[in-house]
Scaffold this motif. Structure first.
Motif, PDB file in Angstrom:
ATOM      1  N   VAL A   1      58.465  -2.086 -38.938  1.00  0.00           N
ATOM      2  CA  VAL A   1      57.078  -1.772 -38.570  1.00  0.00           C
ATOM      3  C   VAL A   1      56.989  -1.438 -37.082  1.00  0.00           C
ATOM      4  O   VAL A   1      56.351  -0.458 -36.676  1.00  0.00           O
ATOM      5  N   LEU A   2      57.644  -2.239 -36.254  1.00  0.00           N
ATOM      6  CA  LEU A   2      57.596  -2.011 -34.804  1.00  0.00           C
ATOM      7  C   LEU A   2      58.275  -0.699 -34.408  1.00  0.00           C
ATOM      8  O   LEU A   2      57.848  -0.033 -33.464  1.00  0.00           O
ATOM      9  N   LEU A   3      59.335  -0.302 -35.155  1.00  0.00           N
ATOM     10  CA  LEU A   3      60.084   0.908 -34.804  1.00  0.00           C
ATOM     11  C   LEU A   3      59.446   2.186 -35.345  1.00  0.00           C
ATOM     12  O   LEU A   3      59.405   3.217 -34.653  1.00  0.00           O
ATOM     13  N   LEU A   4      58.955   2.126 -36.564  1.00  0.00           N
ATOM     14  CA  LEU A   4      58.523   3.355 -37.232  1.00  0.00           C
ATOM     15  C   LEU A   4      57.068   3.727 -36.964  1.00  0.00           C
ATOM     16  O   LEU A   4      56.746   4.918 -36.849  1.00  0.00           O
ATOM     17  N   ILE A   5      56.194   2.758 -36.871  1.00  0.00           N
ATOM     18  CA  ILE A   5      54.772   3.087 -36.719  1.00  0.00           C
ATOM     19  C   ILE A   5      54.484   3.895 -35.455  1.00  0.00           C
ATOM     20  O   ILE A   5      53.750   4.895 -35.512  1.00  0.00           O
ATOM     21  N   PRO A   6      55.035   3.522 -34.280  1.00  0.00           N
ATOM     22  CA  PRO A   6      54.763   4.361 -33.097  1.00  0.00           C
ATOM     23  C   PRO A   6      55.220   5.804 -33.282  1.00  0.00           C
ATOM     24  O   PRO A   6      54.556   6.732 -32.788  1.00  0.00           O
ATOM     25  N   GLN A   7      56.315   6.016 -33.999  1.00  0.00           N
ATOM     26  CA  GLN A   7      56.791   7.374 -34.219  1.00  0.00           C
ATOM     27  C   GLN A   7      55.901   8.141 -35.193  1.00  0.00           C
ATOM     28  O   GLN A   7      55.765   9.364 -35.105  1.00  0.00           O
ATOM     29  N   LEU A   8      55.288   7.410 -36.124  1.00  0.00           N
ATOM     30  CA  LEU A   8      54.386   8.055 -37.068  1.00  0.00           C
ATOM     31  C   LEU A   8      53.060   8.434 -36.424  1.00  0.00           C
ATOM     32  O   LEU A   8      52.388   9.374 -36.862  1.00  0.00           O
ATOM     33  N   VAL A   9      52.696   7.707 -35.385  1.00  0.00           N
ATOM     34  CA  VAL A   9      51.422   7.986 -34.709  1.00  0.00           C
ATOM     35  C   VAL A   9      51.481   9.306 -33.942  1.00  0.00           C
ATOM     36  O   VAL A   9      50.464   9.993 -33.795  1.00  0.00           O
ATOM     37  N   VAL A  10      52.668   9.677 -33.467  1.00  0.00           N
ATOM     38  CA  VAL A  10      52.804  10.878 -32.632  1.00  0.00           C
ATOM     39  C   VAL A  10      52.277  12.134 -33.314  1.00  0.00           C
ATOM     40  O   VAL A  10      51.418  12.836 -32.763  1.00  0.00           O
ATOM     41  N   PRO A  11      52.756  12.515 -34.522  1.00  0.00           N
ATOM     42  CA  PRO A  11      52.227  13.738 -35.147  1.00  0.00           C
ATOM     43  C   PRO A  11      50.744  13.651 -35.467  1.00  0.00           C
ATOM     44  O   PRO A  11      50.041  14.668 -35.434  1.00  0.00           O
ATOM     45  N   ILE A  12      50.264  12.438 -35.763  1.00  0.00           N
ATOM     46  CA  ILE A  12      48.824  12.292 -36.032  1.00  0.00           C
ATOM     47  C   ILE A  12      48.022  12.569 -34.771  1.00  0.00           C
ATOM     48  O   ILE A  12      46.967  13.220 -34.801  1.00  0.00           O
ATOM     49  N   SER A  13      48.530  12.085 -33.650  1.00  0.00           N
ATOM     50  CA  SER A  13      47.803  12.274 -32.386  1.00  0.00           C
ATOM     51  C   SER A  13      47.783  13.730 -31.935  1.00  0.00           C
ATOM     52  O   SER A  13      46.978  14.108 -31.072  1.00  0.00           O
ATOM     53  N   ARG A  14      48.650  14.568 -32.518  1.00  0.00           N
ATOM     54  CA  ARG A  14      48.688  15.981 -32.143  1.00  0.00           C
ATOM     55  C   ARG A  14      47.684  16.834 -32.919  1.00  0.00           C
ATOM     56  O   ARG A  14      47.541  18.024 -32.635  1.00  0.00           O
ATOM     57  N   ILE A  15      47.008  16.247 -33.899  1.00  0.00           N
ATOM     58  CA  ILE A  15      45.958  16.972 -34.608  1.00  0.00           C
ATOM     59  C   ILE A  15      44.861  17.331 -33.606  1.00  0.00           C
ATOM     60  O   ILE A  15      44.376  16.442 -32.877  1.00  0.00           O
ATOM     61  N   PRO A  16      44.471  18.605 -33.519  1.00  0.00           N
ATOM     62  CA  PRO A  16      43.570  19.060 -32.444  1.00  0.00           C
ATOM     63  C   PRO A  16      42.357  18.183 -32.176  1.00  0.00           C
ATOM     64  O   PRO A  16      42.133  17.796 -31.003  1.00  0.00           O
ATOM     65  N   PRO A  17      41.531  17.817 -33.165  1.00  0.00           N
ATOM     66  CA  PRO A  17      40.355  16.994 -32.843  1.00  0.00           C
ATOM     67  C   PRO A  17      40.725  15.646 -32.231  1.00  0.00           C
ATOM     68  O   PRO A  17      40.057  15.153 -31.320  1.00  0.00           O
ATOM     69  N   ILE A  18      41.833  15.048 -32.742  1.00  0.00           N
ATOM     70  CA  ILE A  18      42.265  13.754 -32.212  1.00  0.00           C
ATOM     71  C   ILE A  18      42.854  13.924 -30.822  1.00  0.00           C
ATOM     72  O   ILE A  18      42.576  13.135 -29.907  1.00  0.00           O
ATOM     73  N   ALA A  19      43.666  14.970 -30.651  1.00  0.00           N
ATOM     74  CA  ALA A  19      44.265  15.226 -29.337  1.00  0.00           C
ATOM     75  C   ALA A  19      43.186  15.504 -28.289  1.00  0.00           C
ATOM     76  O   ALA A  19      43.284  15.045 -27.140  1.00  0.00           O
ATOM     77  N   ASP A  20      42.138  16.271 -28.660  1.00  0.00           N
ATOM     78  CA  ASP A  20      41.064  16.580 -27.712  1.00  0.00           C
ATOM     79  C   ASP A  20      40.296  15.335 -27.307  1.00  0.00           C
ATOM     80  O   ASP A  20      39.849  15.218 -26.159  1.00  0.00           O
ATOM     81  N   GLN A  21      40.155  14.416 -28.250  1.00  0.00           N
ATOM     82  CA  GLN A  21      39.357  13.221 -27.988  1.00  0.00           C
ATOM     83  C   GLN A  21      40.153  12.134 -27.257  1.00  0.00           C
ATOM     84  O   GLN A  21      39.652  11.500 -26.334  1.00  0.00           O
ATOM     85  N   PHE A  22      41.407  11.929 -27.692  1.00  0.00           N
ATOM     86  CA  PHE A  22      42.167  10.800 -27.175  1.00  0.00           C
ATOM     87  C   PHE A  22      43.444  11.189 -26.429  1.00  0.00           C
ATOM     88  O   PHE A  22      44.074  10.350 -25.799  1.00  0.00           O
ATOM     89  N   GLY A  23      43.841  12.470 -26.540  1.00  0.00           N
ATOM     90  CA  GLY A  23      45.100  12.885 -25.946  1.00  0.00           C
ATOM     91  C   GLY A  23      46.253  12.653 -26.907  1.00  0.00           C
ATOM     92  O   GLY A  23      46.102  11.999 -27.941  1.00  0.00           O
ATOM     93  N   VAL A  24      47.419  13.196 -26.577  1.00  0.00           N
ATOM     94  CA  VAL A  24      48.606  13.070 -27.432  1.00  0.00           C
ATOM     95  C   VAL A  24      49.337  11.781 -27.095  1.00  0.00           C
ATOM     96  O   VAL A  24      49.628  11.501 -25.926  1.00  0.00           O
TER      97      VAL A  24
END
Length: 212
Positions: A148-171
């Protein structure tokens, strides 16, 4: 209240069985099939789950046998009304996460696995070598915690690159970056640990839920 609504909905999914005779667990079915028993006075119930799903629909179905004959069938998760309560069955990607008899007063009992099933073999190890069994269980929990500690941060990266999320919170930039071979290794040991816990019908929303 929400659980009561879920249970009522699950009960409505139950269909009558066709009276087919219960087949014993073969050695090649030990991973893909779970078979557990409940004895109520003079009646023996058996819960039969084929985890690989229906050949046509892919749905995981739960068969309830009464005294060796198929009495009812339902999609998972399943709730079967029986004398004095219900049998609740829930599955995960790795096997069973619940197969309990729940009485009207809320008292619960886990069903007894068939000795030829993978769950039955795991239960036999627990009885014959409790120390070893406990150690394996601890290792499984630790492996899932690390995963959980190793994989979840890596899974968050592509989600954070979604334009609306990236615009609101950054990558999001993961502090952990594993080579491909190590990611594969983590996935493999996570699957093994999750399967081991499923054989004991252990399920934790954080550990096992995150794994699948």
């Amino acid at each position: 209240m929400f659980k009561d609504w879920q249970d009522r909905r699950a009960v409505r999914r139950v269909k009558p069985g066709d009276g087919r005779e219960l087949q014993r667990v073969r050695w090649w079915q030990s991973i893909g099939r779970s078979l557990l028993y409940l004895r109520l006075e003079d009646t023996v119930y058996a819960v039969d789950v084929r985890h690989w799903g229906d050949k046509e629909t892919g749905e995981v179905k739960v068969d309830l046998y009464r005294d060796g004959r198929r009495y009812a069938v339902s999609k998972a998760p399943a709730v079967f009304p029986v004398e004095g309560g219900v049998i609740e069955v829930k599955t995960s990607n790795f096997g069973l996460k619940r197969c309990h008899y729940v009485m009207a007063d809320g008292t619960e009992y886990q069903l007894e696995p068939d000795p030829r099933s993978a769950e039955g073999r795991r239960a036999r190890l627990d009885r014959s070598h409790p120390g070893l069994s406990r150690g394996i269980g601890i290792v499984s929990a630790i492996v899932l915690g690390i995963a959980v500690l190793l994989l979840i941060p890596q899974l968050v990266v592509p989600i954070s690159r979604i334009p609306p999320i990236a615009d609101q919170f950054g990558v999001f930039v993961s502090p952990i970056s594993l080579p491909a071979w190590l990611n594969v290794t983590v996935v493999v040991v996570t699957v093994l640990a999750s399967t081991e816990r499923a054989l004991r019908l252990r399920f934790n929303r954080l550990l096992d839920g995150a794994a699948g």
